[in-house]
Design a protein around this motif. Structure first.
Motif, short mmCIF file in Angstrom:
data_model
loop_
_atom_site.label_atom_id
_atom_site.label_comp_id
_atom_site.label_asym_id
_atom_site.label_seq_id
_atom_site.Cartn_x
_atom_site.Cartn_y
_atom_site.Cartn_z
N VAL A 3 97.63 -40.11 1.89
CA VAL A 3 98.13 -38.76 2.12
C VAL A 3 97.73 -38.32 3.52
N SER A 7 102.31 -35.08 4.90
CA SER A 7 102.88 -35.45 3.61
C SER A 7 103.34 -34.19 2.88
N LEU A 91 105.12 -38.33 -2.47
CA LEU A 91 104.77 -37.79 -1.15
C LEU A 91 105.91 -38.05 -0.17
#
Length: 91
Positions: A3, A7, A91
């Motif tokens: 992440v 994202s 994501l």
């Protein structure tokens, strides 16, 4: 899954946040799973709309709770990494 601040997390199809009256708490409902959310996790999920980036979510939470963004950032990032690994967010 890694992440980044850019994202944009989104709950996967079939996953939703709901208030569970029996448990008197917010939960994530997923196929064959129920994940009980504490207050912090629920606050993060409430900001997860599929449009805002992790950095934007961190900014909102930092302002709401009057906390340093750098402290919140690592917690939010780790939370979304855990959810992505559990196949609850994309994501």
């Amino acid at each position: 899954m890694r992440v980044t601040p850019d994202s944009v997390p989104r709950l996967r199809r079939g996953v939703r946040r709901q208030f569970d009256k029996t448990r008197d708490t917010a939960v994530l409902m997923a196929p064959e799973r129920v994940i009980v959310l504490d207050d912090i996790a629920d606050a993060i999920i409430m900001e997860c709309d599929g449009h805002r980036s992790v950095a934007e979510i961190v900014t909102v939470l930092a302002a709401r709770y009057q906390a340093p963004e750098d402290e919140i950032s690592s917690d939010v990032t780790e939370f979304f990494e855990d959810l992505a690994q559990a196949a609850l967010v994309t994501l």
